[in-house]
Structures are given as C-alpha cells and as structure tokens.
Design a protein around this motif. Structure first.
Motif: not given
Length: 240
Positions: A125-138
C-alpha cells in the motif's frame, strides 16, 4: 514570507522564462484520494475486459492480460502527458503533475515516475512512497524524486487576491516599519486569499507587536488593514 511558505506548502518557483509562480504542493492524503479514484476507474475498465474475455474464450484471456498491463502502466502515463498532468482521479481532486520548475510533464518524466511506483508500493500500500513523502519538504515519493516532478494543487478559477480593494478598511501601523517589514506585510495582504483561513490566521499571529492584544480573525483583520494602508501609501508614492 518564508513562514507562510512553510505553513501552507506554497512554493515559489522560478521558471526557465524568468517568471516566478507559486505552486501549492499536494500532501499524501490528497494524493491518496486521487489514486483511489483512478483505481476505481481502472477497476471498472478491467471488469469490462473480464466480461468481454469470458465471452470470447481463450483469446479473451490474452486480451484481459494485455488490457490489465496497459491499464496499470500506461493509463497514468498517457493521461499525464496528454491531459496536462492530470489523470481522471487527479482532475477530480484538483491535482496535477508538473516538473520541479512548473513545466508540463513530458514522456520521459511521466515514464520514470510511474515505472518507480512498483518500488514506492513496497512492502504494501505505497508504504515506501508514503515514508519518502514525509522525509522531504515537497512531499515527493521516490518516483517524483527520480523524475524531478511535483504533484500540486490546481484551481479551475483563481482565488481573489486580498489587497487594498478589499472592504476591510485601512489602518496606519502603530509604529514605524522598516522597508523589509512593509514588504512582508504587503506580501501577506496579497497572498492571504491563497491560504486556508486557519493558516492565514496563524501567519498573522507571527506579526507580534503589530497585533498585540488581538487574536484569531481580529488579528488577521488588523494586519490586512495595515497592509491596505501600506498598499495605498505605495500607490500614492508611485503616482507622485
């Protein structure tokens, strides 16, 4: 105002043509909603293919597999390239994919960002993408980082910009302001309509002594009145 940019996720981008535009970056909730709508569209088409395949027979199984492949991988790419960065789900949610500098997405960027969805999906369920989105300001997932793209909010009609024409009155600042302070207040006055009401009030509270003793909407209205006063003063100075 840097504080506002952080709070309301609006980022000012310098385009290759030398212009500056404001892009409001979409968060994971808005993107998840758009993805779910696109999933429903793809699922509906897949069901139609499954029904057609069951009628055709063995050839229908091959047709179903090809259709499923095209829906999964080319559905987002084609829409993003030919429909201004918007799949049906993104369009319904007021989102669009653009390059980091605001340019429309092309084949290369659309292919890269969507091909890497397989990695963003891991482990589920896009766990990696979700975590990545939280780790960058954009708010970028891995596919966006690799492709140099952003998912931003777009509006069918631009919001009205708050300025001296607004019927909120005018008020002189309680003490002399530096040029930088005047410009910051004017920029807030011009951009307040682009913020959510909560963000606009929160940014106004950062004005400190200018809104001393006031809070909430009262503080915002005072700052807008001061901004209108400064806008009028600047306009008078320009005309003279």
């Amino acid at each position: 105002m840097n504080t506002a940019a952080r709070l309301d996720t609006i980022q000012r981008i310098a385009t290759p043509e030398g212009c500056e535009i404001d892009l409001r970056v979409a968060g994971p909730v808005a993107r998840a909603r758009a993805w779910f709508l696109d999933f429903l569209v793809r699922f509906g088409v897949w069901l139609l293919l499954a029904i057609a395949g069951s009628v055709i027979g063995d050839f229908g199984i091959g047709l179903l597999l090809v259709g499923a492949f095209l829906l999964e991988w080319f559905y987002p790419i084609v829409f993003e390239v030919y429909r201004n960065g918007q799949t049906p789900g993104k369009k319904a949610c007021g989102l669009a994919v653009v390059h980091d500098d605001g340019r429309p997405v092309g084949w290369s960027a659309a292919f890269i960002r969507n091909t890497l969805r397989g990695i963003d999906f891991l482990p589920f369920f896009y766990a990696t993408g979700f975590v990545a989105s939280l780790l960058n300001a954009q708010g970028k997932r891995l596919g966006d980082l690799a492709a140099g793209t952003l998912v931003v909010h777009v509006e069918a009609t631009p919001r009205q910009v708050v300025g001296a024409h607004q019927d909120v009155g005018s008020e002189a600042p309680p003490f002399p302001l530096t040029r930088e302070e005047q410009l910051a207040i004017i920029e807030y006055c011009q951009r307040a309509a682009l913020l959510t009401p909560e963000r606009a009030i929160e940014v106004a509270a950062a004005a400190g002594p200018l809104i001393a003793g006031l809070g909430g909407e009262a503080a915002q209205r005072r700052l807008l009145r001061i901004g209108n006063f400064l806008l009028g003063s600047h306009a008078a100075a320009s005309n003279s």
